[in-house]
Design a protein around this motif. Structure first.
Motif, PDB file in Angstrom:
ATOM      1  N   TYR A   1      40.208 -27.143  24.389  1.00 53.89           N
ATOM      2  CA  TYR A   1      39.251 -28.253  24.295  1.00 53.89           C
ATOM      3  C   TYR A   1      39.824 -29.464  24.988  1.00 53.89           C
ATOM      4  O   TYR A   1      41.027 -29.737  24.902  1.00 53.89           O
ATOM      5  N   ASP A   2      38.961 -30.198  25.673  1.00 53.40           N
ATOM      6  CA  ASP A   2      39.350 -31.443  26.335  1.00 53.40           C
ATOM      7  C   ASP A   2      38.399 -32.542  25.885  1.00 53.40           C
ATOM      8  O   ASP A   2      37.194 -32.302  25.748  1.00 53.40           O
ATOM      9  N   LEU A   3      38.930 -33.725  25.677  1.00 56.62           N
ATOM     10  CA  LEU A   3      38.113 -34.866  25.247  1.00 56.62           C
ATOM     11  C   LEU A   3      36.912 -35.103  26.147  1.00 56.62           C
ATOM     12  O   LEU A   3      35.863 -35.572  25.683  1.00 56.62           O
ATOM     13  N   ASP A   4      37.055 -34.798  27.418  1.00 47.89           N
ATOM     14  CA  ASP A   4      35.961 -35.010  28.361  1.00 47.89           C
ATOM     15  C   ASP A   4      34.744 -34.142  28.033  1.00 47.89           C
ATOM     16  O   ASP A   4      33.636 -34.410  28.502  1.00 47.89           O
ATOM     17  N   GLU A   5      34.932 -33.107  27.219  1.00 51.45           N
ATOM     18  CA  GLU A   5      33.812 -32.253  26.822  1.00 51.45           C
ATOM     19  C   GLU A   5      32.912 -32.931  25.790  1.00 51.45           C
ATOM     20  O   GLU A   5      31.785 -32.490  25.580  1.00 51.45           O
ATOM     21  N   GLY A   6      33.435 -33.980  25.151  1.00 53.96           N
ATOM     22  CA  GLY A   6      32.648 -34.711  24.167  1.00 53.96           C
ATOM     23  C   GLY A   6      32.916 -34.258  22.739  1.00 53.96           C
ATOM     24  O   GLY A   6      33.376 -33.142  22.501  1.00 53.96           O
ATOM     25  N   ILE A   7      32.616 -35.131  21.807  1.00 53.15           N
ATOM     26  CA  ILE A   7      32.850 -34.859  20.390  1.00 53.15           C
ATOM     27  C   ILE A   7      31.975 -33.730  19.859  1.00 53.15           C
ATOM     28  O   ILE A   7      32.443 -32.904  19.062  1.00 53.15           O
ATOM     29  N   PRO A   8      30.693 -33.621  20.261  1.00 50.32           N
ATOM     30  CA  PRO A   8      29.886 -32.491  19.776  1.00 50.32           C
ATOM     31  C   PRO A   8      30.533 -31.138  20.085  1.00 50.32           C
ATOM     32  O   PRO A   8      30.453 -30.200  19.281  1.00 50.32           O
ATOM     33  N   ALA A   9      31.179 -31.030  21.238  1.00 52.04           N
ATOM     34  CA  ALA A   9      31.842 -29.772  21.607  1.00 52.04           C
ATOM     35  C   ALA A   9      32.990 -29.460  20.652  1.00 52.04           C
ATOM     36  O   ALA A   9      33.230 -28.295  20.301  1.00 52.04           O
ATOM     37  N   LEU A  10      33.693 -30.492  20.208  1.00 52.07           N
ATOM     38  CA  LEU A  10      34.784 -30.285  19.256  1.00 52.07           C
ATOM     39  C   LEU A  10      34.236 -29.829  17.914  1.00 52.07           C
ATOM     40  O   LEU A  10      34.770 -28.914  17.276  1.00 52.07           O
ATOM     41  N   ARG A  11      33.164 -30.448  17.487  1.00 49.97           N
ATOM     42  CA  ARG A  11      32.556 -30.050  16.212  1.00 49.97           C
ATOM     43  C   ARG A  11      32.046 -28.609  16.286  1.00 49.97           C
ATOM     44  O   ARG A  11      32.172 -27.844  15.324  1.00 49.97           O
ATOM     45  N   THR A  12      31.490 -28.226  17.421  1.00 46.53           N
ATOM     46  CA  THR A  12      31.017 -26.858  17.596  1.00 46.53           C
ATOM     47  C   THR A  12      32.181 -25.880  17.543  1.00 46.53           C
ATOM     48  O   THR A  12      32.092 -24.807  16.917  1.00 46.53           O
ATOM     49  N   LEU A  13      33.279 -26.247  18.199  1.00 43.24           N
ATOM     50  CA  LEU A  13      34.483 -25.412  18.183  1.00 43.24           C
ATOM     51  C   LEU A  13      34.959 -25.189  16.745  1.00 43.24           C
ATOM     52  O   LEU A  13      35.264 -24.057  16.347  1.00 43.24           O
ATOM     53  N   LEU A  14      35.019 -26.260  15.990  1.00 47.85           N
ATOM     54  CA  LEU A  14      35.476 -26.160  14.603  1.00 47.85           C
ATOM     55  C   LEU A  14      34.518 -25.317  13.770  1.00 47.85           C
ATOM     56  O   LEU A  14      34.945 -24.481  12.958  1.00 47.85           O
ATOM     57  N   ALA A  15      33.223 -25.528  13.971  1.00 44.10           N
ATOM     58  CA  ALA A  15      32.218 -24.773  13.219  1.00 44.10           C
ATOM     59  C   ALA A  15      32.335 -23.279  13.509  1.00 44.10           C
ATOM     60  O   ALA A  15      32.130 -22.441  12.617  1.00 44.10           O
ATOM     61  N   THR A  16      32.658 -22.946  14.753  1.00 39.70           N
ATOM     62  CA  THR A  16      32.830 -21.543  15.134  1.00 39.70           C
ATOM     63  C   THR A  16      33.934 -20.877  14.323  1.00 39.70           C
ATOM     64  O   THR A  16      33.898 -19.672  14.084  1.00 39.70           O
ATOM     65  N   HIS A  17      34.886 -21.687  13.888  1.00 44.05           N
ATOM     66  CA  HIS A  17      36.001 -21.166  13.075  1.00 44.05           C
ATOM     67  C   HIS A  17      35.811 -21.464  11.592  1.00 44.05           C
ATOM     68  O   HIS A  17      36.758 -21.414  10.805  1.00 44.05           O
TER      69      HIS A  17
END
Length: 205
Positions: A183-199
């Motif tokens: 994950y990279d910050l440039d992907e945006g915060i929603p992408a991080l939340r999606t990543l976490l939700a996937t796990h």
């Protein structure tokens, strides 16, 4: 297996530079010199310190002398202070901890930058534990780095999620059994939340 702990990388995941550091570094050499090679030399001077070997300030001084740069030492070192944490990521870390998920910092840093992050910026307060490569004596992507953290956490590797912006580090983590995601910050915060939700994070109340 249910995720019990998350390891967060720093640069590119939690924090980002606040200046164009490469352009600034290139201004520290003469026009007739190769700015690109100077920056590379300076970046390579960081490497021993990442594993706790040598003094970064001494390494920088050696580079400046080698290139006959007239840039003041403190002006150059000031660039390593020019970064800021993304508040939204810090908030997510707090949410995870409130939900009972252990959150830990897992970053490659030399002692000079560690002091800025840990002591000046208070990163120690955001995490349950902080793992700086200079303290562990080994840096990512070496598997020994991740094994050292797992020993400290005393948790099964498959119950720990590692988040980093570099593919090589992800591979190193997976090699010891960690669950890992890029994950990279440039992907945006929603992408991080999606990543976490996937796990499965954060857990549903």
């Amino acid at each position: 297996m249910t995720i019990e702990a998350v390891l967060f990388d720093a640069d590119g995941v939690i924090q980002r530079p606040t200046v164009d550091w490469r352009t600034t570094l290139e201004s520290f050499v003469r026009p007739d010199q190769s700015a690109e090679e100077f920056v590379l030399d300076l970046m390579e001077s960081e490497v021993p310190g990442l594993s706790g070997k040598g003094d970064f300030r001494v390494a920088v001084a050696d580079v400046l002398a080698r290139w006959e740069s007239t840039a003041p030492m403190e002006t150059v070192l000031d660039l390593w202070h020019r970064f800021e944490a993304e508040p939204a990521v810090v908030a997510i870390i707090a949410e995870l901890r409130a939900a009972g998920i252990g959150c830990h910092l897992a970053t490659n840093q030399h002692a000079y930058r560690r002091a800025i992050m840990q002591d000046e910026r208070g990163y120690r307060d955001w995490f349950d534990q902080t793992f700086y490569s200079c303290d562990l004596g080994v840096a990512k992507p070496d598997t020994a780095y991740f094994k050292s953290i797992l020993t400290a956490l005393d948790k099964p590797a498959s119950s720990v999620l590692f988040i980093d912006d570099k593919a090589a580090n992800i591979e190193g983590a997976r090699a010891v059994g960690l669950q890992a995601a890029q994950y990279d910050l440039d992907e945006g915060i929603p992408a991080l939340r999606t990543l976490l939700a996937t796990h499965g994070l954060p857990p549903t109340p």
